[in-house]
Design a protein around this motif. Structure first.
Motif, PDB file in Angstrom:
ATOM      1  N   ARG A 252      41.330   0.919  35.105  1.00 12.73           N
ATOM      2  CA  ARG A 252      42.725   1.023  34.680  1.00 12.73           C
ATOM      3  C   ARG A 252      43.107  -0.152  33.782  1.00 12.73           C
ATOM      4  O   ARG A 252      43.855   0.014  32.808  1.00 12.73           O
ATOM      5  N   ASP A 253      42.603  -1.336  34.095  1.00 11.07           N
ATOM      6  CA  ASP A 253      42.889  -2.495  33.251  1.00 11.07           C
ATOM      7  C   ASP A 253      42.297  -2.305  31.855  1.00 11.07           C
ATOM      8  O   ASP A 253      42.925  -2.642  30.846  1.00 11.07           O
ATOM      9  N   LEU A 254      41.086  -1.766  31.797  1.00  7.88           N
ATOM     10  CA  LEU A 254      40.459  -1.504  30.500  1.00  7.88           C
ATOM     11  C   LEU A 254      41.266  -0.484  29.700  1.00  7.88           C
ATOM     12  O   LEU A 254      41.473  -0.639  28.489  1.00  7.88           O
ATOM     13  N   ILE A 255      41.720   0.561  30.378  1.00  2.17           N
ATOM     14  CA  ILE A 255      42.524   1.585  29.704  1.00  2.17           C
ATOM     15  C   ILE A 255      43.819   0.974  29.181  1.00  2.17           C
ATOM     16  O   ILE A 255      44.251   1.254  28.057  1.00  2.17           O
ATOM     17  N   ALA A 256      44.444   0.117  29.998  1.00  2.00           N
ATOM     18  CA  ALA A 256      45.692  -0.525  29.590  1.00  2.00           C
ATOM     19  C   ALA A 256      45.502  -1.377  28.343  1.00  2.00           C
ATOM     20  O   ALA A 256      46.413  -1.536  27.536  1.00  2.00           O
TER      21      ALA A 256
ATOM     22  N   ASN B 165      36.688   6.961  29.883  1.00  2.00           N
ATOM     23  CA  ASN B 165      36.462   8.364  30.273  1.00  2.00           C
ATOM     24  C   ASN B 165      36.926   8.623  31.700  1.00  2.00           C
ATOM     25  O   ASN B 165      36.261   9.311  32.473  1.00  2.00           O
ATOM     26  N   GLY B 166      38.074   8.054  32.050  1.00  2.00           N
ATOM     27  CA  GLY B 166      38.642   8.282  33.372  1.00  2.00           C
ATOM     28  C   GLY B 166      38.584   7.038  34.233  1.00  2.00           C
ATOM     29  O   GLY B 166      37.918   6.052  33.905  1.00  2.00           O
ATOM     30  N   ALA B 167      39.315   7.092  35.344  1.00  2.00           N
ATOM     31  CA  ALA B 167      39.333   5.976  36.292  1.00  2.00           C
ATOM     32  C   ALA B 167      39.070   6.535  37.682  1.00  2.00           C
ATOM     33  O   ALA B 167      39.988   6.811  38.443  1.00  2.00           O
ATOM     34  N   ASP B 168      37.801   6.725  37.997  1.00  2.00           N
ATOM     35  CA  ASP B 168      37.413   7.326  39.269  1.00  2.00           C
ATOM     36  C   ASP B 168      36.631   6.374  40.163  1.00  2.00           C
ATOM     37  O   ASP B 168      36.164   6.754  41.231  1.00  2.00           O
ATOM     38  N   GLY B 169      36.464   5.125  39.703  1.00  2.00           N
ATOM     39  CA  GLY B 169      35.722   4.160  40.501  1.00  2.00           C
ATOM     40  C   GLY B 169      34.220   4.249  40.336  1.00  2.00           C
ATOM     41  O   GLY B 169      33.477   3.503  40.979  1.00  2.00           O
ATOM     42  N   LEU B 170      33.760   5.154  39.469  1.00  2.00           N
ATOM     43  CA  LEU B 170      32.330   5.305  39.209  1.00  2.00           C
ATOM     44  C   LEU B 170      32.039   4.763  37.815  1.00  2.00           C
ATOM     45  O   LEU B 170      32.561   5.273  36.832  1.00  2.00           O
ATOM     46  N   PHE B 171      31.225   3.745  37.743  1.00  2.00           N
ATOM     47  CA  PHE B 171      30.951   3.089  36.462  1.00  2.00           C
ATOM     48  C   PHE B 171      29.806   3.801  35.744  1.00  2.00           C
ATOM     49  O   PHE B 171      28.632   3.456  35.905  1.00  2.00           O
ATOM     50  N   GLY B 172      30.165   4.797  34.943  1.00  2.00           N
ATOM     51  CA  GLY B 172      29.178   5.518  34.150  1.00  2.00           C
ATOM     52  C   GLY B 172      29.079   4.947  32.751  1.00  2.00           C
ATOM     53  O   GLY B 172      29.526   3.826  32.468  1.00  2.00           O
ATOM     54  N   ALA B 173      28.515   5.751  31.838  1.00  2.00           N
ATOM     55  CA  ALA B 173      28.288   5.285  30.473  1.00  2.00           C
ATOM     56  C   ALA B 173      29.596   4.920  29.770  1.00  2.00           C
ATOM     57  O   ALA B 173      29.654   3.940  29.019  1.00  2.00           O
ATOM     58  N   GLY B 174      30.659   5.704  30.011  1.00  2.00           N
ATOM     59  CA  GLY B 174      31.937   5.425  29.363  1.00  2.00           C
ATOM     60  C   GLY B 174      32.512   4.085  29.771  1.00  2.00           C
ATOM     61  O   GLY B 174      33.000   3.314  28.933  1.00  2.00           O
ATOM     62  N   THR B 175      32.452   3.782  31.066  1.00  2.00           N
ATOM     63  CA  THR B 175      32.973   2.498  31.550  1.00  2.00           C
ATOM     64  C   THR B 175      32.129   1.344  31.041  1.00  2.00           C
ATOM     65  O   THR B 175      32.656   0.297  30.637  1.00  2.00           O
ATOM     66  N   ARG B 176      30.815   1.520  31.059  1.00  2.00           N
ATOM     67  CA  ARG B 176      29.934   0.436  30.586  1.00  2.00           C
ATOM     68  C   ARG B 176      30.196   0.118  29.116  1.00  2.00           C
ATOM     69  O   ARG B 176      30.237  -1.051  28.711  1.00  2.00           O
ATOM     70  N   GLU B 177      30.377   1.154  28.313  1.00  2.00           N
ATOM     71  CA  GLU B 177      30.640   0.924  26.891  1.00  2.00           C
ATOM     72  C   GLU B 177      32.005   0.263  26.697  1.00  2.00           C
ATOM     73  O   GLU B 177      32.170  -0.594  25.821  1.00  2.00           O
ATOM     74  N   ALA B 178      32.984   0.651  27.518  1.00  2.00           N
ATOM     75  CA  ALA B 178      34.310   0.033  27.428  1.00  2.00           C
ATOM     76  C   ALA B 178      34.235  -1.449  27.783  1.00  2.00           C
ATOM     77  O   ALA B 178      34.869  -2.296  27.134  1.00  2.00           O
ATOM     78  N   ILE B 179      33.456  -1.773  28.809  1.00  2.00           N
ATOM     79  CA  ILE B 179      33.289  -3.181  29.196  1.00  2.00           C
ATOM     80  C   ILE B 179      32.616  -3.956  28.068  1.00  2.00           C
ATOM     81  O   ILE B 179      33.030  -5.072  27.717  1.00  2.00           O
ATOM     82  N   ARG B 180      31.568  -3.367  27.484  1.00  2.00           N
ATOM     83  CA  ARG B 180      30.873  -4.041  26.379  1.00  2.00           C
ATOM     84  C   ARG B 180      31.816  -4.287  25.202  1.00  2.00           C
ATOM     85  O   ARG B 180      31.794  -5.364  24.589  1.00  2.00           O
ATOM     86  N   ALA B 181      32.631  -3.282  24.881  1.00  2.00           N
ATOM     87  CA  ALA B 181      33.570  -3.432  23.760  1.00  2.00           C
ATOM     88  C   ALA B 181      34.567  -4.552  24.045  1.00  2.00           C
ATOM     89  O   ALA B 181      34.869  -5.370  23.157  1.00  2.00           O
TER      90      ALA B 181
END
Length: 347
Positions: free
Chosen positions: A211-215, A221-237
């Protein structure tokens, strides 16, 4: 006979209508026939053709896209359309597959696999011919595809996530825990992954990170607590944009920095997406969504059928209900609002 173009016919002035002006053959007109009725018939036929063409074009795009969101869009536009039945069937399959994958991901998360466990799994997949990339203990898209391929070869659901029984089957051991794997050559990504594992993040904490990344404008690619490819790429960015090493994994300090940055941006940055995330975390089934729609219909906020698909019409109905009850008109429901809505209909 009909009057010439521009002449008065029964009190109205009409230009001469010919078959070349429409895509259908103009019907024959008798001298005593109302020309207005003829033109109305032609106009309705043309409109029906245009609507049918639009529906077919939309359906072709939906099939090509193939996502649940695309099928929901079609059903919202054409709930009784010629392809509505197929759309509902495909949507049900996609939702069932997504639910199965989510359950599988939760089952694997419950195993609390260490990096050594993950390395052992990758080595085993490699030995069986399913894994062709680096063995680093990081379960990215390549590992998930390899697991899914192995599952398919054993006629198991191809979710890409392992449960305890599948883990025993894959490793060929009676125990549920893999044996220690040989040391792995250290690299920044592996070290970062291990550091994040050591944080012991709970699912609510992972949801908050997403949620912090989305903000902050990063799509997870959603906020479900599962760190998939979308979350990893968001963290990298986010890491790249803040001058940090872009590993895709967070440290304790970075978790705190994300929280601070998101709070500094303000809650409005997340907007309606926060409400959507909260509703998504309720895990409403399709039957529960249909029940909610039925209550909205009973209260006069929604027209049509309760099909369990929350499209634009349902979102607008929820917003109106929220406004009438002094709530934030987000169009998305909280657990408390679901209970309130059900109680109102029972009265």
């Amino acid at each position: 006979m009909l009057q010439r173009e521009g002449e008065i016919v029964r009190g109205f002035c009409f230009p001469l209508v010919t078959a070349s002006m429409v895509s259908i053959a103009a019907p024959s007109v008798h001298a005593d026939q109302n020309l207005g009725e003829v033109i109305g018939t032609i106009a309705r036929t043309v409109l029906e053709q245009q609507q049918a063409a639009h529906e077919q074009a939309l359906w072709a795009g939906v099939v090509e896209n193939g996502s649940a969101a695309a099928y929901r869009q079609y059903l919202d536009a054409y709930p009784q359309g010629p392809n509505a039945k197929s759309a509902r069937e495909q949507l049900a399959k996609l939702e069932a597959a997504a639910a199965a994958t989510n359950r599988a991901a939760q089952a694997e998360a419950a195993l609390a696999l260490t990096q050594a466990d993950r390395v052992a799994i990758q080595r085993r997949l490699d030995a069986l011919g399913f894994y062709k990339t680096s063995i680093d203990g990081v379960f990215g898209a390549g590992t998930r595809r390899s697991i899914a391929a192995w599952q398919e070869s054993r006629k198991l659901p191809s979710t890409g996530y392992l449960n305890a029984e599948q883990l025993r089957l894959l490793l060929g051991r009676a125990g549920s825990t893999p044996a220690p794997a040989p040391p792995v050559v250290d690299n920044p990504v592996t070290s970062a992954a291990q550091a994040e594992l050591n944080l012991g993040l709970t699912r609510p904490q992972r949801v908050q990170i997403q949620r912090d990344l989305i903000a902050l404008g990063y799509d997870t690619n959603g906020a479900d607590g599962l760190f998939g490819a979308g979350t990893r790429e968001a963290i990298r960015a986010w890491q790249r944009n803040t001058g940090q090493r872009a590993t895709g994994y967070v440290t304790a300090a970075q978790v705190g920095a994300l929280r601070s940055d998101a709070e500094a941006r303000g809650s409005e940055a997340l907007g309606g997406r926060a409400a959507a995330i909260d509703e998504d975390l309720l895990g409403l089934t399709r039957s529960e969504r249909a029940e909610i729609q039925q209550r909205l219909i009973g209260l006069g906020y929604l027209k049509g059928q309760a099909d369990g698909v929350f499209g634009a019409s349902t979102r607008n109905a929820i917003s109106r209900w929220q406004g009438d009850n002094g709530l934030d008109e987000s169009g998305y429901l909280t657990a408390e609002q679901v209970r309130t809505l059900r109680e109102q209909v029972r009265r």
